[in-house]
Every structure is written in structure tokens, then in C-alpha cells.
Design a protein around this motif. Structure first.
Motif, PDB file in Angstrom:
ATOM      1  N   GLY A 147       4.763  79.438  31.077  1.00 14.15           N
ATOM      2  CA  GLY A 147       3.833  80.377  31.690  1.00 14.15           C
ATOM      3  C   GLY A 147       2.569  79.672  32.145  1.00 14.15           C
ATOM      4  N   ASP A 148       1.423  80.159  31.628  1.00  9.50           N
ATOM      5  CA  ASP A 148       0.140  79.571  32.001  1.00  9.50           C
ATOM      6  C   ASP A 148      -0.274  78.430  31.081  1.00  9.50           C
ATOM      7  OD1 ASP A 148      -0.164  81.308  34.132  1.00  9.50           O
ATOM      8  OD2 ASP A 148      -1.188  82.831  32.918  1.00  9.50           O
ATOM      9  N   VAL A 149       0.627  78.039  30.189  1.00  6.89           N
ATOM     10  CA  VAL A 149       0.329  76.988  29.215  1.00  6.89           C
ATOM     11  C   VAL A 149       1.312  75.841  29.392  1.00  6.89           C
ATOM     12  CG1 VAL A 149       0.351  76.425  26.751  1.00  6.89           C
ATOM     13  CG2 VAL A 149      -0.718  78.538  27.534  1.00  6.89           C
ATOM     14  N   ILE A 150       0.815  74.623  29.243  1.00  7.20           N
ATOM     15  CA  ILE A 150       1.674  73.446  29.273  1.00  7.20           C
ATOM     16  C   ILE A 150       1.512  72.719  27.941  1.00  7.20           C
ATOM     17  CG2 ILE A 150       2.116  71.222  30.377  1.00  7.20           C
ATOM     18  CD1 ILE A 150       1.043  72.432  32.977  1.00  7.20           C
ATOM     19  N   ARG A 151       2.580  72.630  27.180  1.00  6.95           N
ATOM     20  CA  ARG A 151       2.538  71.933  25.891  1.00  6.95           C
ATOM     21  C   ARG A 151       3.005  70.495  26.082  1.00  6.95           C
ATOM     22  NH1 ARG A 151       1.272  75.183  21.889  1.00  6.95           N
ATOM     23  NH2 ARG A 151       1.469  77.424  22.249  1.00  6.95           N
ATOM     24  N   VAL A 152       2.160  69.573  25.694  1.00 12.05           N
ATOM     25  CA  VAL A 152       2.415  68.161  25.964  1.00 12.05           C
ATOM     26  C   VAL A 152       2.237  67.345  24.691  1.00 12.05           C
ATOM     27  CG1 VAL A 152       1.750  66.197  27.407  1.00 12.05           C
ATOM     28  CG2 VAL A 152       1.501  68.507  28.292  1.00 12.05           C
ATOM     29  N   PRO A 153       3.091  66.359  24.453  1.00 12.05           N
ATOM     30  CA  PRO A 153       2.901  65.499  23.281  1.00 12.05           C
ATOM     31  C   PRO A 153       1.572  64.752  23.340  1.00 12.05           C
ATOM     32  CG  PRO A 153       5.074  65.158  24.273  1.00 12.05           C
ATOM     33  CD  PRO A 153       4.286  66.003  25.229  1.00 12.05           C
ATOM     34  N   GLN A 158       0.941  54.645  29.222  1.00 14.09           N
ATOM     35  CA  GLN A 158       0.195  53.664  30.024  1.00 14.09           C
ATOM     36  C   GLN A 158       0.812  53.624  31.422  1.00 14.09           C
ATOM     37  OE1 GLN A 158      -0.663  50.224  27.706  1.00 14.09           O
ATOM     38  NE2 GLN A 158      -1.410  49.024  29.423  1.00 14.09           N
ATOM     39  N   PRO A 159       0.634  54.685  32.190  1.00 13.58           N
ATOM     40  CA  PRO A 159       1.389  54.861  33.434  1.00 13.58           C
ATOM     41  C   PRO A 159       0.974  53.884  34.528  1.00 13.58           C
ATOM     42  CG  PRO A 159      -0.316  56.523  33.259  1.00 13.58           C
ATOM     43  CD  PRO A 159      -0.328  55.769  31.969  1.00 13.58           C
ATOM     44  N   ILE A 160       1.824  53.796  35.550  1.00 13.91           N
ATOM     45  CA  ILE A 160       1.674  52.795  36.595  1.00 13.91           C
ATOM     46  C   ILE A 160       2.050  53.401  37.945  1.00 13.91           C
ATOM     47  CG2 ILE A 160       4.024  51.949  36.146  1.00 13.91           C
ATOM     48  CD1 ILE A 160       3.070  49.129  36.856  1.00 13.91           C
ATOM     49  N   ALA A 161       1.423  52.942  38.997  1.00 12.44           N
ATOM     50  CA  ALA A 161       1.748  53.396  40.347  1.00 12.44           C
ATOM     51  C   ALA A 161       3.067  52.784  40.807  1.00 12.44           C
ATOM     52  CB  ALA A 161       0.638  53.003  41.317  1.00 12.44           C
ATOM     53  N   LEU A 192      -0.960  61.504  26.270  1.00 13.60           N
ATOM     54  CA  LEU A 192      -0.184  62.228  27.278  1.00 13.60           C
ATOM     55  C   LEU A 192      -0.850  63.524  27.714  1.00 13.60           C
ATOM     56  CD1 LEU A 192       3.612  61.927  26.418  1.00 13.60           C
ATOM     57  CD2 LEU A 192       2.653  62.017  28.714  1.00 13.60           C
ATOM     58  N   ASP A 193      -1.398  64.258  26.758  1.00 15.86           N
ATOM     59  CA  ASP A 193      -2.026  65.528  27.134  1.00 15.86           C
ATOM     60  C   ASP A 193      -3.252  65.298  28.012  1.00 15.86           C
ATOM     61  OD1 ASP A 193      -4.476  66.124  24.779  1.00 15.86           O
ATOM     62  OD2 ASP A 193      -2.980  64.589  24.415  1.00 15.86           O
ATOM     63  N   ASP A 194      -4.000  64.215  27.755  1.00 16.67           N
ATOM     64  CA  ASP A 194      -5.173  63.914  28.574  1.00 16.67           C
ATOM     65  C   ASP A 194      -4.756  63.511  29.987  1.00 16.67           C
ATOM     66  OD1 ASP A 194      -7.936  63.440  29.134  1.00 16.67           O
ATOM     67  OD2 ASP A 194      -7.599  61.295  28.820  1.00 16.67           O
ATOM     68  N   LEU A 195      -3.698  62.725  30.099  1.00 15.62           N
ATOM     69  CA  LEU A 195      -3.199  62.326  31.420  1.00 15.62           C
ATOM     70  C   LEU A 195      -2.809  63.548  32.242  1.00 15.62           C
ATOM     71  CD1 LEU A 195      -2.210  60.001  33.342  1.00 15.62           C
ATOM     72  CD2 LEU A 195       0.038  60.323  32.278  1.00 15.62           C
ATOM     73  N   ALA A 215       5.723  68.491  20.578  1.00 11.47           N
ATOM     74  CA  ALA A 215       6.308  68.875  21.864  1.00 11.47           C
ATOM     75  C   ALA A 215       7.252  67.782  22.334  1.00 11.47           C
ATOM     76  CB  ALA A 215       5.203  69.103  22.897  1.00 11.47           C
ATOM     77  N   ARG A 216       8.283  68.173  23.018  1.00  9.58           N
ATOM     78  CA  ARG A 216       9.297  67.204  23.441  1.00  9.58           C
ATOM     79  C   ARG A 216       8.950  66.598  24.807  1.00  9.58           C
ATOM     80  NH1 ARG A 216      13.911  65.932  20.015  1.00  9.58           N
ATOM     81  NH2 ARG A 216      13.389  67.110  18.139  1.00  9.58           N
ATOM     82  N   TYR A 217       9.255  65.336  24.937  1.00  8.29           N
ATOM     83  CA  TYR A 217       9.093  64.608  26.192  1.00  8.29           C
ATOM     84  C   TYR A 217      10.489  64.446  26.781  1.00  8.29           C
ATOM     85  CZ  TYR A 217       7.977  60.591  29.259  1.00  8.29           C
ATOM     86  OH  TYR A 217       7.824  59.727  30.327  1.00  8.29           O
ATOM     87  N   PHE A 218      10.844  65.334  27.704  1.00  2.00           N
ATOM     88  CA  PHE A 218      12.195  65.378  28.267  1.00  2.00           C
ATOM     89  C   PHE A 218      13.244  65.372  27.149  1.00  2.00           C
ATOM     90  CE2 PHE A 218       9.580  63.352  31.602  1.00  2.00           C
ATOM     91  CZ  PHE A 218       9.700  64.331  32.573  1.00  2.00           C
ATOM     92  N   GLY A 219      12.984  66.194  26.131  1.00  2.00           N
ATOM     93  CA  GLY A 219      13.931  66.354  25.041  1.00  2.00           C
ATOM     94  C   GLY A 219      13.756  65.395  23.878  1.00  2.00           C
ATOM     95  N   ILE A 220      12.781  64.501  23.961  1.00  2.00           N
ATOM     96  CA  ILE A 220      12.599  63.478  22.932  1.00  2.00           C
ATOM     97  C   ILE A 220      11.298  63.727  22.180  1.00  2.00           C
ATOM     98  CG2 ILE A 220      12.423  60.994  22.501  1.00  2.00           C
ATOM     99  CD1 ILE A 220      13.553  60.677  25.413  1.00  2.00           C
TER     100      ILE A 220
END
Length: 249
Positions: A147-153, A158-161, A192-195, A215-220
């Protein structure tokens, strides 16, 4: 030098081809759309004729466990056999930082199987493991959307372009085989939640981001360092804010 880029029509592949051509190399994109199918083997022998290096940035058409495993085993096996026949001297493959720590996922078990095939081949190789792309931050958000909430681990990332990944892959391709793993990551480490929160703010998405360690990261379910390099890594230059400020292409 002739370098064949398997998956050369995709997000990373197109950029790798451009980098190699700008460096003066004969970079040949190869994918089913150009008549080269690594699953069936169609067009492989012709594409690899005279090639010194093969770069594999292809991906499974599905993240479903059995489909991904079948794709990586079949595609990589066919590719390595064709390279041996053609006398290719260097196999470069794109993989994922943390693959060995993500075995809860069938997709990452498939990536691990791909890496093992490469390591067991007679072809000299370099495996480039990258952290998650900036380009997939929206997908991470949608995976946790309720809904209006996103649950994130709350684990680190350390993401990259994508462009920086392509640069790293191209640089490895024109160098000597490392017969091991090279890890590449972005210059900043986030929770992750800050990103996700920063991304949504830039995209003017009003949804609330809720940090949830379970919270799961693509099921993990992640631990703190699952997604980040834990040893030496090549650090790219592009920062997330800089990438966000670029015009959409």
C-alpha cells in the motif's frame, strides 16, 4: 582484439560494447536478437571465430529457481565448450557480490553454479562480481511495497551505477585473466532503507519507508554484510546523488 559480448544488447552489455569500441577493440554484441543463442548453441561457433575474449553479461529470462539454474548451466556450458573449440583465451563473466551468502535464493544458487562451471573449465577466466545497480532501487522499493508503506531491510548495501559496472567489466576484459574474482562496488555504503528513502524522495514518491530487519530482500533475509564486499574491492566513482541528478535516458 576481437571481443564477443554475450548479452550485448542488454543494459550492461550495450555499455560494455561501447567502452570496448572506444578503446579501439572489435567488440561484437551477441544475443538471440543477433542470431546467437547460448542455450541452443545456435550461431555460437560463427560468433566466436577469431575471438580472443568472451564477455558474458547475459541473464536468465526468469528468477524462478529451476529456470535460472537450467539457463546458467546450459548457457555457460555451451559457451565454454564453444570457446575451447574456437581457441578463446579469456572468459569474463558478470556475477554478484555476496553470491555465496545468498544461497537461500534459487537464483543465486544458479549464479554459484555458473561460477563453478567457469572455475572448472580449461579456459582462463575472470569473474567480475558487482553490487546492486542504482537502476534497481525502484525494484527494491516495489518488492517491499504494501500500500502506502514500503518495508525494507536495514542491512548494508553499496550500490553502483550500471555504467561503472560496464567500465569495470571492459577493463577486466582487455587485461590478463585473473583466474579468480574481482569485486566492484559503489563509493558509498547505505542502509537499505536509507537508500530507498533517498530514491523515493528524489522521485517525489510520497510512500513511507519503514525499516524492518526481518523484511525480505527478494525473498531473502539479510544479515548486515550480505550485499557488500567483505574484502578488497574496486570502488567506482559515481555517487547515488550524482546518478539521481542525471537526466533519464
Amino acid at each position: 582484439m576481437k571481443i564477443v559480448v554475450i548479452g550485448g544488447s542488454g543494459l550492461i552489455g550495450r555499455k560494455v560494447v561501447n567502452d570496448l569500441r572506444e578503446g579501439g577493440h572489435e567488440a561484437v554484441p551477441a544475443s538471440p536478437s543477433s542470431g546467437v543463442d547460448t542455450v541452443t548453441g545456435a550461431g555460437l561457433a560463427e560468433a566466436l571465430e577469431g575471438a580472443s575474449v568472451v564477455v558474458d553479461v547475459s541473464n536468465s529470462p526468469s528468477f524462478e529457481d529451476a529456470v535460472a539454474l537450467d539457463f546458467f548451466r546450459t548457457s555457460t556450458g555451451n559457451l565454454l565448450a564453444a570457446e575451447a573449440e574456437a581457441g578463446v583465451g579469456h572468459h569474463v563473466a558478470l556475477s554478484v557480490v555476496g553470491t555465496e551468502r545468498l544461497s537461500e535464493s534459487g537464483y543465486f544458487r544458479a549464479k554459484a553454479a555458473q561460477e563453478e562451471l567457469i572455475k572448472g573449465s580449461s579456459i582462463q577466466y575472470s569473474i567480475v562480481r558487482a553490487t546492486q545497480f542504482f537502476e534497481f532501487v525502484k525494484s527494491i522499493a516495489e518488492a517491499g511495497s504494501d500500500g502506502d508503506v514500503i518495508r525494507v531491510p536495514t542491512a548494508f548495501i553499496q550500490p553502483i551505477a550500471a555504467g561503472d559496472i560496464a567500465d569495470a567489466v571492459a577493463a577486466v576484459a582487455v587485461g590478463p585473466p585473473v583466474n579468480g574474482v574481482v569485486e566492484v562496488a559503489g563509493p558509498e555504503r547505505f542502509r537499505l532503507d536509507d537508500l530507498v528513502r533517498r530514491g523515493l524522495s528524489a522521485w517525489r514518491d510520497p510512500r513511507e519507508v519503514v525499516p524492518d530487519p526481518h523484511a525480505r530482500y527478494f525473498g531473502i533475509e539479510l544479515v548486515e554484510d550480505t550485499l557488500v564486499p567483505v574484502g578488497e574491492a574496486r570502488i567506482a566513482e559515481t555517487r547515488f546523488a550524482e546518478w539521481l541528478a542525471r537526466p533519464a535516458t
